[in-house]
Design an enzyme around this catalytic site. Structure first.
Site, PDB file in Angstrom:
ATOM      1  N   ASP A   1      32.788  36.972  32.346  1.00 18.15           N
ATOM      2  CA  ASP A   1      32.487  38.227  33.234  1.00 18.15           C
ATOM      3  C   ASP A   1      33.786  37.735  34.038  1.00 18.15           C
ATOM      4  O   ASP A   1      34.299  36.780  34.855  1.00 18.15           O
ATOM      5  CB  ASP A   1      31.496  37.872  34.205  1.00 18.15           C
TER       6      ASP A   1
ATOM      7  N   ASP B   1      25.439  35.474  30.731  1.00 12.99           N
ATOM      8  CA  ASP B   1      26.369  36.006  30.983  1.00 12.99           C
ATOM      9  C   ASP B   1      27.260  35.488  32.232  1.00 12.99           C
ATOM     10  O   ASP B   1      25.995  34.859  33.052  1.00 12.99           O
ATOM     11  CB  ASP B   1      25.863  37.720  31.376  1.00 12.99           C
TER      12      ASP B   1
ATOM     13  N   HIS C   1      28.242  47.975  28.669  1.00 13.41           N
ATOM     14  CA  HIS C   1      27.343  48.019  30.050  1.00 13.41           C
ATOM     15  C   HIS C   1      28.733  49.231  30.650  1.00 13.41           C
ATOM     16  O   HIS C   1      27.933  49.991  32.203  1.00 13.41           O
ATOM     17  CB  HIS C   1      27.154  47.706  30.427  1.00 13.41           C
ATOM     18  N   ASP C   2      29.467  48.933  29.950  1.00 14.92           N
ATOM     19  CA  ASP C   2      31.022  49.649  31.612  1.00 14.92           C
ATOM     20  C   ASP C   2      31.688  50.690  31.184  1.00 14.92           C
ATOM     21  O   ASP C   2      32.533  50.860  32.084  1.00 14.92           O
ATOM     22  CB  ASP C   2      31.899  48.603  32.419  1.00 14.92           C
TER      23      ASP C   2
ATOM     24  N   GLU D   1      36.281  37.905  29.254  1.00  7.59           N
ATOM     25  CA  GLU D   1      36.595  39.112  29.875  1.00  7.59           C
ATOM     26  C   GLU D   1      37.810  39.320  30.134  1.00  7.59           C
ATOM     27  O   GLU D   1      38.013  39.009  31.499  1.00  7.59           O
ATOM     28  CB  GLU D   1      35.448  39.756  30.360  1.00  7.59           C
TER      29      GLU D   1
HETATM   30  O1  ISL Z   1      34.140  48.668  34.786  1.00  4.08           O
HETATM   31  C1  ISL Z   1      35.158  48.302  34.576  1.00  4.08           C
HETATM   32  C2  ISL Z   1      36.194  49.593  34.492  1.00  4.08           C
HETATM   33  O2  ISL Z   1      35.682  50.484  34.177  1.00  4.08           O
HETATM   34  C3  ISL Z   1      35.602  47.894  35.575  1.00  4.08           C
HETATM   35  O3  ISL Z   1      35.200  48.589  36.774  1.00  4.08           O
HETATM   36  C4  ISL Z   1      34.719  46.591  36.065  1.00  4.08           C
HETATM   37  O4  ISL Z   1      34.295  46.126  36.905  1.00  4.08           O
HETATM   38  C5  ISL Z   1      35.489  45.839  34.913  1.00  4.08           C
HETATM   39  O5  ISL Z   1      35.618  45.886  33.828  1.00  4.08           O
HETATM   40  C6  ISL Z   1      34.848  44.639  35.418  1.00  4.08           C
HETATM   41  O6  ISL Z   1      33.240  44.218  35.273  1.00  4.08           O
HETATM   42  C7  ISL Z   1      32.596  43.242  34.766  1.00  4.08           C
HETATM   43  O7  ISL Z   1      32.775  42.907  36.534  1.00  4.08           O
HETATM   44  C8  ISL Z   1      31.635  43.582  37.665  1.00  4.08           C
HETATM   45  C9  ISL Z   1      30.948  43.942  36.673  1.00  4.08           C
HETATM   46  O8  ISL Z   1      30.108  45.122  38.239  1.00  4.08           O
HETATM   47  C10 ISL Z   1      31.612  44.643  35.096  1.00  4.08           C
HETATM   48  O9  ISL Z   1      29.675  45.436  34.997  1.00  4.08           O
HETATM   49  C11 ISL Z   1      31.481  44.053  34.854  1.00  4.08           C
HETATM   50  O10 ISL Z   1      31.356  43.532  33.118  1.00  4.08           O
HETATM   51  C12 ISL Z   1      31.643  43.110  38.258  1.00  4.08           C
HETATM   52  O11 ISL Z   1      31.050  41.501  38.152  1.00  4.08           O
END
Ligand code: ISL
Ligand code: CA
Length: 536
Positions: free
Chosen positions: A194, A98, A312-313, A236
Site C-alpha cells: 500500500d 496487503d 477497490h479504489d 502501489e
Molecule cells: O483512492 C484513491 C484515489 O482515488 C486514493 O484516495 C487512495 O487513498 C490512494 O489510492 C491510496 O490507496 C491505498 O491507501 C489508502 C486506502 O484507503 C486505499 O484503499 C489503498 O488502496 C490508505 O491506506
C-alpha cells in the site's frame, strides 16, 4: 532474464467485505472466500491479492490496521486464514497479502503506547511536531491532527485514525520486517504494498512521494524479508514514471517484482484537477500514448509492468470507459483483450470478469467510504451543491467497486443471507451475476478465462516486444513480435464503426469478440470489436 511464476500469472483481487458472506451478518469473510475457491480455480488465476483482513477498527475498511498478526473478527480468525492458505494452495492458488505499513490504526498498540508514554520507544514510531504545516490529507483537510495527550500534532496522510509511521526509526523498520516474515512463514505468495512510495516522506520539506531514502528502505526490506523467497511483490505507486518503475522493478536492484503505475488512470479526471472533477469519456489517443510509453520503456530484464483497469479504489471500468448499455458484454471483452495481451502481470478485480458496473448511488446515506464522505462534507461546507457532489461520487467514488459480488439472481445476489448487507447490492444483479455468466458460453467470464489461460501458455506474452500501430483515432492497435512470430491486437474503443486495413494473412485467431471474416471482408470494425491474430 530469470523467469518467475508471476511472469505468466494472472492475479485476482478480493475485497473481503464484499466477496462472499458465509455467516449471514451481511459482511464478506474468509470462509466465504474458501467457499468460492473452486470458482477462482475455474477462472484459472494463479494468485489472490487479498485486501486487508487484519484486525482493524475498519475506519478505512482494514487499511487502518490495529494488529498485523491477527485477523479481524468480522472476517474470522487465524485458523480460518490458515485454512484459506491451505485450501488455496491445494488448488494451485497463492495468497498475496496487503502490506499497509505507511501508517497504522490509531488503535494499534504502538500508537496507544506512543500517545501515553513520552519515554517509550513507540513515541518515535510516529511523526510528531509542535506546529502543523500546510500539507493535506488525501481524505480532505490537514494532514496534521492535534493530540491532547501528547500536546503535539501527528502526521496522517490519510484519515485521522491512520497515523503515519516514521520510517526513519530503525527499530520500527525491523519490527515490520519481522511481521512480514511471520506471514512469509505461513506460506503466503507475496505482498501488495500500500502507498509504498510514501515511506521516504519528509514532512518538514513537504516531501510525500519518492523521498530520498525510499529505495534504501526497500532494499533493506527485501534483504530482511522476502528477498530469499520466490514471492510476488507489487508496490502501489501513484506518481511513478517508467524511470521510477525501473528503479523498483529492475531485478538487479533487488527491490520489488513490479509496481502499479496509475498514469492511464489519471485520464479519468481532468488534467491537474482533483479526481472528483472527472473527465467525460475516454481520451483514446492519450491512452495509446501512455500504454505505448509503459510498454516500450520497461524493457524485458530491466523492469516489469502490472496491468489493470480496476481496483477497490477506482470506478468500474465499464462505467467510466466502457459501455453499460447494449454493448456491455462486447466492451468488457474488448477492454480485457486490449489489456491482457500487453506485457506485464494482469490483475482482475472481483466482478470485473462478469462485467459489474458502478452502483446508482443517490444519497450520502448509501455510502461507507471515508474518502467520499469526507469529500462531500468539505464540498458542502464550501457551498457546492449536492447534485454535483453526488454526480462525482456516483462516477468515481470508491464505493462503486465495493458493492457485494453478484453470484446469483437470488436473494442479495447470493452474496449473503442477511436482509441487510454492509453496502447495498447493485440492482442489476438479476442480469449480471456469476451463475448466468457460467451458463453462457459466450459470456465475459469465458473471455477472461481464455485470457488467463493464454497468459500461462504463451511465452510470447512475456517475451515479445511491443509496437503501437498507427490507426483510426478510436482504434487501439498494437503488434507483439518475437523472432519467430508476430501477433496483431486490434480493439475498437467506441460504439462507432471504424475503418481498418487488414491485409496480412491470418495464421491463427488467438481470441476475438467478433466475426473476423466479416471484419476482413468489409475492412471495417463494428462497435467494440476486438481481436488478436497471429500474422507471422
Ligand atoms: O483512492 C484513491 C484515489 O482515488 C486514493 O484516495 C487512495 O487513498 C490512494 O489510492 C491510496 O490507496 C491505498 O491507501 C489508502 C486506502 O484507503 C486505499 O484503499 C489503498 O488502496 C490508505 O491506506
Ligand atoms: Ca460474514
Amino acid at each position: 532474464m530469470k523467469k518467475h511464476w508471476w511472469h505468466t500469472a494472472t492475479i485476482y483481487q478480493i475485497y473481503p467485505k464484499s466477496f462472499m458472506d458465509s455467516n449471514g451478518d451481511g459482511i464478506g469473510d474468509l470462509q466465504g472466500i474458501i467457499a468460492k475457491l473452486d470458482y477462482l480455480q475455474k477462472l484459472g488465476i494463479s494468485a489472490i491479492w487479498l485486501s486487508p483482513v487484519y484486525q482493524s477498527p475498519m475506519d478505512d475498511n482494514g487499511y487502518d490496521i490495529s494488529d498485523y498478526q491477527a485477523i479481524a473478527d468480522i472476517f474470522g480468525d487465524m485458523t480460518d486464514m490458515e485454512e484459506l492458505l491451505a485450501q488455496a494452495s491445494q488448488r494451485g492458488i497463492k495468497i498475496i497479502m496487503d502490506l499497509v505499513v505507511n501508517h497504522t490504526s490509531d488503535e494499534h498498540a504502538w500508537f496507544i503506547e506512543a500517545r501515553q508514554n513520552a519515554a517509550s520507544a513507540e513515541r518515535d514510531y510516529y511523526i510528531w511536531r509542535d506546529q502543523p504545516n500546510d500539507m493535506l490529507s488525501t481524505f480532505s483537510g490537514s494532514a496534521w491532527e492535534y493530540d491532547d495527550q501528547v500536546g503535539e500534532y501527528y502526521l496522517h496522510f490519510f484519515g485521522k485514525k491512520q497515523p503515519d509511521l516514521n520510517w526513519e526509526n530503525e527499530e520500527l523498520r525491523h519490527k515490520i520486517y519481522d511481521m512480514m516474515n511471520f506471514w512469509i512463514d505461513k506460506g503466503i505468495g507475496g505482498f501488495r504494498m500500500d502507498v509504498i512510495d510514501l515511506l521516504g516522506k519528509l514532512p518538514d520539506q513537504k516531501i510525500r512521494e519518492n523521498g530520498p531514502k525510499l529505495h534504501d528502505y526497500l532494499k533493506e526490506m527485501n534483504q530482511a524479508s522476502f528477498g530469499q523467497h520466490d514471492l510476488l511483490t507489487v508496490g502501489e505507486t501513484w506518481g511513478a514514471t517508467p524511470e521510477i518503475a525501473q528503479q523498483y522493478s529492475n531485478p538487479d536492484h533487488q527491490e520489488l517484482s513490479m509496481v502499479f503505475q496509475f498514469e492511464h488512470i489519471g485520464l479519468q479526471h481532468k488534467p491537474n484537477r482533483p479526481k472528483w472533477d472527472y473527465a467525460d469519456g475516454l481520451d483514446v489517443p492519450a491512452l495509446k500514448r501512455i500504454f505505448n510509453k509503459w510498454q516500450t520503456q520497461l524493457p524485458l530484464g530491466e523492469g516489469w509492468n502490472s496491468l489493470f483497469w480496476n481496483n477497490h479504489d477506482l470506478p468500474r471500468v465499464l462505467s467510466i470507459w466502457g459501455d453499460t448499455g447494449s454493448y456491455r458484454e462486447k466492451s468488457a471483452k474488448a477492454l480485457a483483450i486490449l489489456l491482457h495481451l500487453m506485457r506485464g502481470t494482469p490483475y482482475i478485480y472481483q466482478g470485473e470478469e462478469i462485467g459489474m458496473t458502478n452502483y446508482p448511488f443517490e444519497s450520502l446515506e448509501q455510502l461507507e467510504d471515508i474518502e467520499s464522505l469526507n469529500y462531500a462534507k468539505e464540498a458542502l461546507a464550501n457551498g457546492e451543491d449536492m447534485d454535483g457532489i453526488m454526480d462525482s461520487i456516483g462516477a468515481v467514488g470508491r464505493d462503486n467497486a465495493r458493492t457485494p459480488m453478484q453470484w446469483t439472481a437470488g436473494k442479495q445476489a447470493g452474496f449473503s443471507n442477511s436482509d441487510h448487507t454492509w453496502l447495498p447490492v447493485n440492482p442489476n444483479y438479476t442480469d449480471i451475476n456469476v451463475a448466468a455468466a457460467l451458463e453462457d458460453q459466450n459470456s465475459i467470464f469465458y473471455t477472461y478465462q481464455r485470457l488467463v489461460a493464454l497468459r500461462q501458455e504463451s511465452g510470447w506474452l512475456v517475451d515479445a516486444d511491443f509496437e503501437l500501430i498507427d490507426s483510426e483515432e478510436k482504434v487501439f492497435a498494437y503488434r507483439r513480435s518475437t523472432k519467430s512470430a508476430s501477433y496483431l491486437v486490434v480493439v475498437n474503443l467506441s460504439d462507432q464503426m471504424q475503418e481498418v486495413k487488414l491485409t496480412c494473412p491470418v495464421k491463427e485467431v488467438v481470441i476475438a469478440n467478433t466475426d473476423l471474416d466479416q471484419v476482413i471482408a468489409t475492412q471495417t470494425l463494428g462497435a467494440w470489436d476486438a481481436f488478436c491474430i497471429r500474422v507471422v
